[in-house]
Design a protein around this motif. Structure first.
Motif, PDB file in Angstrom:
ATOM      1  N   TYR A 245      33.961  95.370  29.613  1.00 28.25           N
ATOM      2  CA  TYR A 245      33.672  94.227  28.744  1.00 28.25           C
ATOM      3  C   TYR A 245      34.690  93.101  28.953  1.00 28.25           C
ATOM      4  O   TYR A 245      34.345  91.911  28.865  1.00 28.25           O
ATOM      5  CB  TYR A 245      33.675  94.666  27.277  1.00 28.25           C
ATOM      6  N   THR A 246      35.937  93.463  29.225  1.00 30.82           N
ATOM      7  CA  THR A 246      36.955  92.426  29.449  1.00 30.82           C
ATOM      8  C   THR A 246      36.606  91.574  30.656  1.00 30.82           C
ATOM      9  O   THR A 246      36.688  90.337  30.610  1.00 30.82           O
ATOM     10  CB  THR A 246      38.333  93.088  29.647  1.00 30.82           C
ATOM     11  N   VAL A 247      36.191  92.224  31.748  1.00 29.85           N
ATOM     12  CA  VAL A 247      35.802  91.476  32.948  1.00 29.85           C
ATOM     13  C   VAL A 247      34.589  90.598  32.657  1.00 29.85           C
ATOM     14  O   VAL A 247      34.530  89.442  33.077  1.00 29.85           O
ATOM     15  CB  VAL A 247      35.521  92.448  34.112  1.00 29.85           C
ATOM     16  N   VAL A 248      33.617  91.130  31.912  1.00 35.61           N
ATOM     17  CA  VAL A 248      32.417  90.350  31.580  1.00 35.61           C
ATOM     18  C   VAL A 248      32.794  89.109  30.769  1.00 35.61           C
ATOM     19  O   VAL A 248      32.340  87.990  31.052  1.00 35.61           O
ATOM     20  CB  VAL A 248      31.404  91.220  30.814  1.00 35.61           C
ATOM     21  N   VAL A 249      33.647  89.289  29.737  1.00 32.37           N
ATOM     22  CA  VAL A 249      34.021  88.171  28.866  1.00 32.37           C
ATOM     23  C   VAL A 249      34.793  87.114  29.647  1.00 32.37           C
ATOM     24  O   VAL A 249      34.547  85.909  29.500  1.00 32.37           O
ATOM     25  CB  VAL A 249      34.841  88.681  27.662  1.00 32.37           C
ATOM     26  N   PHE A 250      35.727  87.522  30.485  1.00 31.61           N
ATOM     27  CA  PHE A 250      36.497  86.548  31.265  1.00 31.61           C
ATOM     28  C   PHE A 250      35.604  85.817  32.269  1.00 31.61           C
ATOM     29  O   PHE A 250      35.799  84.629  32.529  1.00 31.61           O
ATOM     30  CB  PHE A 250      37.664  87.256  31.975  1.00 31.61           C
ATOM     31  N   HIS A 251      34.631  86.524  32.821  1.00 34.22           N
ATOM     32  CA  HIS A 251      33.676  85.862  33.714  1.00 34.22           C
ATOM     33  C   HIS A 251      32.853  84.816  32.955  1.00 34.22           C
ATOM     34  O   HIS A 251      32.631  83.697  33.459  1.00 34.22           O
ATOM     35  CB  HIS A 251      32.749  86.907  34.338  1.00 34.22           C
ATOM     36  N   ILE A 252      32.425  85.142  31.754  1.00 34.40           N
ATOM     37  CA  ILE A 252      31.649  84.195  30.950  1.00 34.40           C
ATOM     38  C   ILE A 252      32.510  82.997  30.563  1.00 34.40           C
ATOM     39  O   ILE A 252      32.046  81.842  30.611  1.00 34.40           O
ATOM     40  CB  ILE A 252      31.077  84.893  29.696  1.00 34.40           C
ATOM     41  N   MET A 253      33.761  83.240  30.192  1.00 32.37           N
ATOM     42  CA  MET A 253      34.638  82.111  29.859  1.00 32.37           C
ATOM     43  C   MET A 253      34.858  81.207  31.074  1.00 32.37           C
ATOM     44  O   MET A 253      34.892  79.979  30.960  1.00 32.37           O
ATOM     45  CB  MET A 253      35.973  82.634  29.329  1.00 32.37           C
ATOM     46  N   GLY A 254      34.996  81.817  32.260  1.00 38.14           N
ATOM     47  CA  GLY A 254      35.126  81.015  33.474  1.00 38.14           C
ATOM     48  C   GLY A 254      33.875  80.200  33.742  1.00 38.14           C
ATOM     49  O   GLY A 254      33.945  79.039  34.167  1.00 38.14           O
ATOM     50  N   TYR A 255      32.723  80.806  33.469  1.00 41.57           N
ATOM     51  CA  TYR A 255      31.477  80.066  33.685  1.00 41.57           C
ATOM     52  C   TYR A 255      31.332  78.928  32.682  1.00 41.57           C
ATOM     53  O   TYR A 255      30.762  77.875  33.009  1.00 41.57           O
ATOM     54  CB  TYR A 255      30.266  81.000  33.591  1.00 41.57           C
ATOM     55  N   MET A 256      31.842  79.101  31.481  1.00 41.24           N
ATOM     56  CA  MET A 256      31.797  77.998  30.507  1.00 41.24           C
ATOM     57  C   MET A 256      32.651  76.829  31.000  1.00 41.24           C
ATOM     58  O   MET A 256      32.273  75.663  30.828  1.00 41.24           O
ATOM     59  CB  MET A 256      32.290  78.489  29.142  1.00 41.24           C
ATOM     60  N   ILE A 257      33.809  77.130  31.603  1.00 44.77           N
ATOM     61  CA  ILE A 257      34.604  76.049  32.189  1.00 44.77           C
ATOM     62  C   ILE A 257      33.809  75.353  33.290  1.00 44.77           C
ATOM     63  O   ILE A 257      33.779  74.124  33.391  1.00 44.77           O
ATOM     64  CB  ILE A 257      35.918  76.601  32.761  1.00 44.77           C
ATOM     65  N   PHE A 258      33.147  76.155  34.137  1.00 42.07           N
ATOM     66  CA  PHE A 258      32.339  75.606  35.220  1.00 42.07           C
ATOM     67  C   PHE A 258      31.191  74.756  34.687  1.00 42.07           C
ATOM     68  O   PHE A 258      30.890  73.677  35.211  1.00 42.07           O
ATOM     69  CB  PHE A 258      31.804  76.764  36.071  1.00 42.07           C
ATOM     70  N   GLN A 259      30.540  75.234  33.633  1.00 41.79           N
ATOM     71  CA  GLN A 259      29.394  74.513  33.068  1.00 41.79           C
ATOM     72  C   GLN A 259      29.811  73.200  32.411  1.00 41.79           C
ATOM     73  O   GLN A 259      29.111  72.193  32.532  1.00 41.79           O
ATOM     74  CB  GLN A 259      28.680  75.411  32.052  1.00 41.79           C
ATOM     75  N   TYR A 260      30.939  73.200  31.718  1.00 37.91           N
ATOM     76  CA  TYR A 260      31.384  72.010  30.988  1.00 37.91           C
ATOM     77  C   TYR A 260      32.560  71.325  31.699  1.00 37.91           C
ATOM     78  O   TYR A 260      33.449  70.773  31.060  1.00 37.91           O
ATOM     79  CB  TYR A 260      31.779  72.400  29.560  1.00 37.91           C
ATOM     80  N   GLN A 261      32.532  71.333  33.022  1.00 38.05           N
ATOM     81  CA  GLN A 261      33.641  70.782  33.797  1.00 38.05           C
ATOM     82  C   GLN A 261      33.814  69.287  33.577  1.00 38.05           C
ATOM     83  O   GLN A 261      34.953  68.780  33.580  1.00 38.05           O
ATOM     84  CB  GLN A 261      33.436  71.058  35.290  1.00 38.05           C
ATOM     85  N   ALA A 262      32.724  68.559  33.372  1.00 36.69           N
ATOM     86  CA  ALA A 262      32.852  67.113  33.155  1.00 36.69           C
ATOM     87  C   ALA A 262      33.614  66.828  31.871  1.00 36.69           C
ATOM     88  O   ALA A 262      34.488  65.951  31.817  1.00 36.69           O
ATOM     89  CB  ALA A 262      31.468  66.463  33.104  1.00 36.69           C
ATOM     90  N   GLU A 263      33.306  67.588  30.805  1.00 38.90           N
ATOM     91  CA  GLU A 263      33.997  67.402  29.527  1.00 38.90           C
ATOM     92  C   GLU A 263      35.459  67.845  29.601  1.00 38.90           C
ATOM     93  O   GLU A 263      36.304  67.323  28.884  1.00 38.90           O
ATOM     94  CB  GLU A 263      33.281  68.193  28.424  1.00 38.90           C
ATOM     95  N   LEU A 264      35.743  68.793  30.513  1.00 38.02           N
ATOM     96  CA  LEU A 264      37.103  69.315  30.628  1.00 38.02           C
ATOM     97  C   LEU A 264      37.924  68.593  31.688  1.00 38.02           C
ATOM     98  O   LEU A 264      39.095  68.924  31.894  1.00 38.02           O
ATOM     99  CB  LEU A 264      37.064  70.815  30.930  1.00 38.02           C
ATOM    100  N   GLY A 265      37.295  67.649  32.401  1.00 36.82           N
ATOM    101  CA  GLY A 265      38.060  66.772  33.275  1.00 36.82           C
ATOM    102  C   GLY A 265      38.307  67.275  34.687  1.00 36.82           C
ATOM    103  O   GLY A 265      39.303  66.904  35.297  1.00 36.82           O
ATOM    104  N   PHE A 266      37.416  68.099  35.261  1.00 34.37           N
ATOM    105  CA  PHE A 266      37.572  68.468  36.665  1.00 34.37           C
ATOM    106  C   PHE A 266      36.182  68.716  37.246  1.00 34.37           C
ATOM    107  O   PHE A 266      35.175  68.708  36.530  1.00 34.37           O
ATOM    108  CB  PHE A 266      38.462  69.706  36.816  1.00 34.37           C
ATOM    109  N   THR A 267      36.114  68.895  38.566  1.00 30.93           N
ATOM    110  CA  THR A 267      34.824  69.083  39.233  1.00 30.93           C
ATOM    111  C   THR A 267      34.878  70.325  40.111  1.00 30.93           C
ATOM    112  O   THR A 267      35.910  70.651  40.700  1.00 30.93           O
ATOM    113  CB  THR A 267      34.455  67.875  40.113  1.00 30.93           C
ATOM    114  N   ALA A 268      33.748  71.012  40.181  1.00 25.60           N
ATOM    115  CA  ALA A 268      33.620  72.193  41.041  1.00 25.60           C
ATOM    116  C   ALA A 268      32.145  72.372  41.353  1.00 25.60           C
ATOM    117  O   ALA A 268      31.270  71.939  40.601  1.00 25.60           O
ATOM    118  CB  ALA A 268      34.186  73.438  40.360  1.00 25.60           C
TER     119      ALA A 268
END
Length: 552
Positions: A245-268
């Motif tokens: 579950y820890t790996v799943v949650v960290f993967h989801i949090m990373g994907y949220m950064i990826f999804q909202y990258q414009a709001e967070l100020g970087f591009t990928a």
């Protein structure tokens, strides 16, 4: 709100052109130059990454739960679970326990960082080998500092404010992890303003993430209540599920950064996204597509012409250009392109497309008539083979006036005779055409005879000059070969070239002057009967005849 491509409204924008003020997708960008350029204006672009193309994380939950099932990830989870379960019951094993737990935490952060950069597959387990214990202590320090802040607020300000900050820290702990992963600063990670700003930027999906974490935590608690911790197997199962579950949650949090990258100020960009490298032909097609959508009609034709030169084996550019010109109002460009198009059809053995294309051309350019006599003749043959005698006559009528030296003039007018024979009430015109063919043949024979006589005269003159030269020098030595003078050789070469040309016109070799007749010799006078018949015949000079009036 997502932005979409200016020219492909269903495609998410991945770049923005400040010069055009347009959002563009990968198809509309020239990736052959770095930095990327706008195909329309050639200006530099601002990359938007996958901020407009990334799908919401809740639509990827199935992929998220399959993420730790990669062989290396699953191996690490099993090994760490075995170690922590075994070491938890052994005395003096706390150091190894911390190393194993730190390795698992370090790998989880590697999953978050890779996913945030668009790498949607689990990383190699080598990421877990270094820095795990340090990272674990950093996280413990963050928790300690957060607890101290809450206690300090309660003691210095008020209990209510302390409870509010405490709730913010608890609910915002995933945001703390995300900020720490992005900035690598624990001070920035525990900044309440930064936590609140991140939660507001993500919005409702952050609440979905919290709910998912609560469900996972509750499932581990339920498992603990069911099997307890009385033996090694139970401890191993709980540890394995918790690490999974820890790996799943960290993967989801990373994907949220990826999804909202414009709001967070970087591009990928996603590693499994559309390939940026394209062939020169694909890039040229994109230029044509954009010029067409910008209504730059002349530029579209220029790009088609350039494509025909760059990619001569691609028939699609000729066909697309002809289709395009027939649908837009560019009569001059169509008139100039048509001969090249028909020449392409004949050379590429696409004769079945010639007649339909010619009729379509006439609808766009009524009265179109090619200038080249060969093309007129070839088009007339295709029209006649498709049963269109009327178009055959229009193409060939007057050809002897406009191109009297066309080598296949006789064959062209013989085709006209066949077309006239197939049409009703054309007997008079057929007779005129047959007479014209006879006149063309007669004139060609006369020209051949005159030319042959001229060549023969030059040959005799050259021989006479050679004989005089030999006589002046006392005769040629015994056994010597006479070399033809240049004038005689030129005359014979001219004779051969002329006969070849006449042969093409008449379809047979012209009659030469008999060897016994000297050039310039006076011809025998015809008798009085032949002279009278000759005077009674009308003039049949084909250059004096007007084009046949078919009244089409």
């Amino acid at each position: 709100m997502k932005d979409y491509c200016q020219y492909h409204p269903l495609s998410a924008a991945t770049f923005h052109c400040d010069h055009c003020a347009h959002f563009l997708c990968d198809h509309c960008v020239d990736h052959s130059k770095m930095p990327e350029r706008c195909i329309h204006c050639g200006g530099k672009l601002e990359s938007l990454g996958a901020s407009n193309s990334a799908e919401p994380f809740w639509r990827r939950l199935q992929q998220a739960f399959r993420y730790p099932l990669a062989s290396q990830s699953l191996t690490l989870i099993v090994v760490v679970s075995l170690l922590t379960s075994a070491l938890s019951v052994l005395p003096f094993a706390i150091a190894i326990y911390l190393i194993a737990t730190g390795a698992m935490m370090r790998y989880s952060f590697a999953c978050l960082e890779n996913t945030a950069q668009g790498k949607l597959t689990a990383p190699d387990i080598t990421h877990a080998y270094e820095g795990g214990v340090v990272l674990l202590f950093q996280l413990l320090a963050i928790v300690v500092v957060m607890t101290a802040v809450v206690i300090g607020i309660e003691m210095a300000i008020s209990e209510g404010l302390a409870k509010l900050v405490g709730v913010l820290f608890v609910l915002g702990f995933p945001a703390v992890i995300i900020l720490f992963a992005i900035n690598q600063s624990w001070l920035e990670a525990i900044n309440p303003a930064s936590i609140l700003r991140l939660i507001l930027a993500i919005g409702l999906p952050y609440g979905v993430l919290l709910g998912l974490i609560l469900v996972m935590t509750a499932s581990v608690s339920v498992l603990h209540e069911i099997i307890g911790t009385v033996d090694f197997l139970a401890a191993f199962l709980q540890s394995a599920v918790s690490n999974f579950y820890t790996v799943v949650v960290f993967h989801i949090m990373g994907y949220m950064i990826f999804q909202y990258q414009a709001e967070l100020g970087f591009t990928a960009r996603a590693e499994d996204g559309e390939a940026l490298e394209r062939s020169e032909m694909e890039l040229h097609n994109a230029r044509i597509d954009i010029a067409l959508k910008e209504a730059q009609y002349n530029k579209v034709v220029d790009l088609f012409a350039e494509a025909n030169s760059k990619f001569p084996d691609q028939a699609s550019y000729y066909l697309r250009c002809f289709d395009y010109l027939c649908n837009v109002n560019l009569p001059e460009r169509l008139s100039r392109f048509a001969p090249h198009f028909f020449d392409f059809l004949f050379k590429s053995e696409r004769k079945e497309q010639v007649y339909p294309s010619y009729k379509r051309l006439l609808r766009a350019l009524p009265g179109y008539q090619p200038e080249a006599p060969r093309l007129r003749h070839l088009l007339a043959e295709q029209c006649y083979s498709n049963g269109d005698a009327r178009s055959t006559l229009k193409l060939l009528n007057g050809l002897h006036k406009q191109a009297p030296d066309y080598p296949r003039l006789v064959a062209a007018y013989e085709l006209m005779c066949e077309a006239l024979a197939d049409m009703p009430n054309m007997g008079k015109q057929l007779a005129q055409c047959q007479q014209l063919v006879a006149n063309i043949k007669r004139r060609a024979e006369q020209k051949a005879e005159a030319r042959a006589a001229e060549v023969a005269a030059r040959t005799e003159a050259a021989k006479a000059e050679l004989a005089k030269t030999v006589t002046r020098r006392g005769g040629a030595p015994k056994g010597a070969k006479l070399i033809k003078p240049k004038r005689e050789a030129d005359a014979e070469q001219l004779n051969d070239e002329h006969l070849t040309h006449e042969q093409r016109v008449l379809g047979s070799r012209p009659t030469r002057i008999p060897s016994g007749v000297k050039p310039g010799a006076k011809k025998a006078e015809p008798d009085s009967t032949q002279a009278a018949e000759a005077e009674s015949k009308p003039s049949t000079d084909d250059n004096d005849l007007p084009p046949i009036d078919f009244k089409l």
